[in-house]
Write an enzyme that holds these catalytic residues in place. Structure first.
Site, mmCIF file in Angstrom:
data_model
loop_
_atom_site.group_PDB
_atom_site.id
_atom_site.type_symbol
_atom_site.label_atom_id
_atom_site.label_comp_id
_atom_site.label_asym_id
_atom_site.label_seq_id
_atom_site.Cartn_x
_atom_site.Cartn_y
_atom_site.Cartn_z
ATOM 1 N N ALA A 1 0.818 -1.219 0.000
ATOM 2 C CA ALA A 1 0.000 0.000 0.000
ATOM 3 C C ALA A 1 0.850 1.267 0.000
ATOM 4 O O ALA A 1 0.434 2.279 -0.559
ATOM 5 C CB ALA A 1 -0.956 -0.006 1.192
ATOM 6 N N CYS B 1 5.354 7.261 24.201
ATOM 7 C CA CYS B 1 6.457 6.513 24.803
ATOM 8 C C CYS B 1 6.729 5.210 24.059
ATOM 9 O O CYS B 1 7.801 4.637 24.193
ATOM 10 C CB CYS B 1 6.158 6.254 26.266
ATOM 11 S SG CYS B 1 5.826 7.778 27.160
#
Ligand SMILES: Cc1ncc(COP(=O)(O)O)c(C=O)c1O
Ligand code: FES
Lengths: 407, 130
Positions: free
Chosen positions: A76, A331
């Site tokens: 894609a 994070c």
């Protein structure tokens, strides 16, 4: 209850190859290994026939009327680049303006950024809190210079399904090409390039139980005939749009995956939807302060993106390390910014840091969902007990009024 | 992300989780970070008459490395004088926990939390003395 761990609930990242797909593919490595462009001998002709069959399977899965319009690519990302840059470069005489949405996949966004550096102008539409495109805003953004509108079918983070048919109609009425990245949609929600007035459609095998490294761009041939400038040049494969020897075995697998996706969509989507409902009900029965990100009803069946307030996402992933999911927390990524998709919905940064994306797929079971509910409940409870934010909220402190010492 | 064994150990068995009464004059409380940054640490110390930290507690909203850094910080301050506790550096935490570069800010936060708790304790003492 014996469930086998680790449990895979990250089906937006990639999916397991269906064994039926692998079986279809294997002979094309060893027995039928010919080059599909070698028309002079039987090895080549067998390969070419297999590729043609796959093209037909792919076309049928997206409602295309002819298999002549499928351009095979590496996935894609390449299809997105070919569609966007290919159309922009081909139609630059007609106009220099493109429209897309700020929650698109990075492949779409960055292809547009590259075009901006070449002098094209791009409008990045905002979305509502539900994650959906506002059709009035889209209509208002169109000018006589607009050559392409790019809107994805299903968002890879929050699973929302854009109103493709209405967007396609609007584009058609205004004479603007409509490109749709349907990587997360095929086999999950019905896609019909004709009914939805789509001109270019990107998809990829590894999100639909096929192998990684193969994808397609469907390019409309009639009313209008869409033309593209290729990304790279060479032997003129794929009608000159994508030179390079075809990955026959992967393409055969992609075709087989597409046929299964189309055939099993009705049954599979209701089964997966029931699993998602079970997960959502279970989590909300056990835990408070659980927030859904993105619209509830316009959502692909397998997606559940939720924020567990006061529990940072990465620490939660660490606790449920026998369950594979992903988080919109900064994070977990190399950056310090949380998910740009959640930000675009207007989700507070603090809630974005606590988001988890569950991606349910073909191979998940009720037992796995029940196990997941139990583990998430246990770990969220444990982490809330050690969260200073949870403590403050229990004490009745409004976190918005606290003078935080950020860094 | 691959976590060091020490981070995993602190995450799975955090030391000194909890709270001390923050209005107690012998308790110093430091709260650093911000929810929108994805990390908030609260570190508390109770200081004995001899000026030695006899108890420490933490609560942390943040990643596993942030939890481990604050857990370690509570272990390290215990038994130290205020002056000794003030010498703990984030680099010591990075070394002990084997934190990768992108997790250094978690250790910085732990150092900040220690300092904030010490400062709060000193301010309280000054207020009661004055
Ligand atoms: C919406 C969307 N577009 C494009 C891609 C990229 O697909 P590929 O991995 O085949 O390049 C993905 C997968 O991450 C996706 O979810
Ligand atoms: S708290 Fe965000 S990386 Fe540690």
């Amino acid at each position: 209850m014996a469930v086998q761990t680790p449990i895979y609930l990250d089906n937006h990242a990639t999916t397991r190859c269906d064994p039926r797909v692998v079986e279809a593919m294997l002979p094309y490595f060893t027995t039928h290994f010919g080059n599909a462009a070698s028309r002079t001998h039987v090895f080549g002709r067998i390969a070419e026939e297999a590729v043609d069959k796959a093209r037909a399977q792919l076309a049928r899965a997206i409602g295309a009327t002819t298999d002549k319009e499928i351009v095979l690519t590496s996935g894609a990302t390449e299809s997105d680049n070919l569609a966007i840059k290919g159309a922009a470069h081909m139609y630059r005489e007609r106009g220099d303006h493109l429209i897309t949405v700020c929650t698109e996949h990075k492949a779409v966004l960055d292809a547009h950024h590259a075009l901006e550096r070449e002098g094209f102008r791009v409008t990045f539409l905002p979305v509502g809190a539900d994650g959906l495109v506002d059709l009035a805003l889209l209509a208002a953004a169109m000018t006589d210079q607009t050559i392409l509108v790019s809107v994805m079918a299903v968002n890879n983070e929050i699973g929302v399904v854009q109103p493709l048919q209405q967007i396609g109609k609007l584009c058609k009425d205004r004479g603007v090409l409509f490109f749709c990245d349907a990587a997360q949609a095929i086999g999950k929600v019905p896609i019909d390039v004709e009914a939805m007035h789509i001109d270019l459609l990107a998809f990829t095998a590894h999100k639909m139980y096929g192998p990684k490294g193969v994808g397609a761009l469907w390019v409309r041939r009639k009313s209008p005939r869409v033309r593209l400038e290729p990304l790279f040049h060479g032997g003129g494969h794929e009608r000159g749009l994508r030179s390079g020897t075809l990955a026959v075995a992967l393409i055969v697998a992609f075709g087989a995956a597409a046929e299964l996706a189309a055939r099993e969509l009705p049954e599979e989507s209701s089964r997966v939807l029931a699993l998602r409902q079970r997960l959502w009900d279970g989590l909300r029965n056990n835990l408070t302060h659980v927030h859904l990100n993105g619209d509830w009803s316009a959502r692909a069946p397998g997606n559940l993106n939720v924020s567990f307030a006061y529990v940072e996402g990465e620490s939660l992933l660490m606790g449920i390390n026998d369950i594979a999911v992903s988080s919109g927390s900064a994070c977990t990524s190399a950056s310090l910014e949380p998910s740009y998709v959640l930000k675009a919905l207007g989700v507070d940064d603090e809630l974005a840091h606590t988001s988890i994306r569950f991606g349910i797929g073909r191979f998940n079971t009720e037992q796995e969902i029940d196990y997941t509910i139990a583990r998430v409940t246990e770990v969220v409870t444990r982490l809330r007990d050690m969260s200073p934010l949870w403590e403050m909220v229990q004490e009745g402190v409004d976190l918005k009024t606290v003078n935080w010492v950020g860094h | 992300m691959a976590y060091s064994d020490k981070v995993l150990d602190h995450y799975n068995a955090p030391r000194n989780v909890g709270a001390l009464p923050k209005d107690d004059p012998n308790v110093g409380t430091g709260v650093v970070g911000a929810p929108e940054c994805g990390d908030v640490m609260k570190l508390q110390i109770r200081v004995g008459a001899d000026g030695v930290i006899e108890e420490a507690r933490f609560k942390t909203f943040g990643c596993g490395s942030a939890i481990a850094s604050s857990s370690l910080a509570t272990e390290w301050v215990k038994g130290k004088t205020l002056e000794q506790a003030a010498t703990i550096r984030n680099t010591d935490i990075v070394q002990e926990l084997n934190l990768p570069p992108i997790k250094i800010h978690c250790s910085v936060l732990a150092e900040d939390a220690i300092r904030a708790a010490l400062a709060d304790y000193k301010a309280k003492q000054a207020a009661t003395a004055g």
